[in-house]
Design a protein around this motif. Sequence first.
Motif, short mmCIF file in Angstrom:
data_model
loop_
_atom_site.label_atom_id
_atom_site.label_comp_id
_atom_site.label_asym_id
_atom_site.label_seq_id
_atom_site.Cartn_x
_atom_site.Cartn_y
_atom_site.Cartn_z
N TYR A 94 0.83 -1.20 0.00
CA TYR A 94 0.00 0.00 0.00
C TYR A 94 0.87 1.25 0.00
O TYR A 94 0.66 2.17 -0.80
N ASP A 97 2.74 1.79 -3.26
CA ASP A 97 1.85 2.35 -4.28
C ASP A 97 1.58 3.82 -4.00
O ASP A 97 1.56 4.64 -4.92
N ASN A 102 0.90 4.77 -8.73
CA ASN A 102 -0.06 5.72 -9.29
C ASN A 102 -1.29 5.88 -8.40
O ASN A 102 -2.34 6.29 -8.87
N LYS A 103 -1.15 5.56 -7.12
CA LYS A 103 -2.28 5.70 -6.19
C LYS A 103 -2.75 7.15 -6.11
O LYS A 103 -3.95 7.40 -6.06
N HIS A 105 -2.79 9.30 -8.45
CA HIS A 105 -3.62 9.56 -9.64
C HIS A 105 -5.00 8.93 -9.48
O HIS A 105 -6.01 9.54 -9.88
N ARG A 106 -5.06 7.75 -8.91
CA ARG A 106 -6.36 7.10 -8.69
C ARG A 106 -7.18 7.86 -7.66
O ARG A 106 -8.39 8.00 -7.81
N ILE A 107 -6.53 8.37 -6.62
CA ILE A 107 -7.23 9.17 -5.61
C ILE A 107 -7.77 10.45 -6.25
O ILE A 107 -8.92 10.82 -6.01
N ARG A 108 -6.96 11.09 -7.06
CA ARG A 108 -7.40 12.32 -7.73
C ARG A 108 -8.56 12.04 -8.68
O ARG A 108 -9.52 12.82 -8.75
N ALA A 109 -8.49 10.94 -9.41
CA ALA A 109 -9.58 10.58 -10.33
C ALA A 109 -10.87 10.31 -9.55
O ALA A 109 -11.95 10.72 -9.98
N GLU A 110 -10.75 9.65 -8.42
CA GLU A 110 -11.93 9.40 -7.58
C GLU A 110 -12.50 10.71 -7.04
O GLU A 110 -13.71 10.91 -6.99
#
Length: 152
Positions: A94, A97, A102-103, A105-110
């Motif tokens: 965790y 990442d 790219n966590k 980026h995934r948080i920002r996308a969410e």
Amino acid sequence: MGGVFSNPVDEITVRKNQEYISEMNRIKMERWIQMHYQIKERELALNIARNRELFYWITNFYIVSLVGFISRYRKTKRLGVLTPLVPLSFITAYYADLAYGNKIHRIRAEADMIMKHEQDLLEWPNGLPTVSTIDQARVEVEMEKKMHPQNP
């Protein structure tokens, strides 16, 4: 003449002053927005750096634990000795990442998805503060200070 001013030069001067004030207010607001954006950028950079530093510590702990658990397993030949490696592996993965993957980026996308499709989750309790609620709270604090002065 239809204006309040008897001299057309005065009316032009007032209009230019209003345009100047409007332009200054626009520049002031743009600066304020840019300042807050740069502050948020720095906070995010600090947060990423903090996560990377934590990742170094967790990784070192994981490696030391791994060596210890494997040596313990070789002595006892019991598979249960390796069980703590499972959650430690997830925690290390965790933070790897989060720190280097790219966590972010995934948080920002969410977050973008929430802002677009779940706007109701972002509402503040009792709505935005108003000038009157801020003034009311300020007056209440002043009254509290008058009624209960602090002892030096």
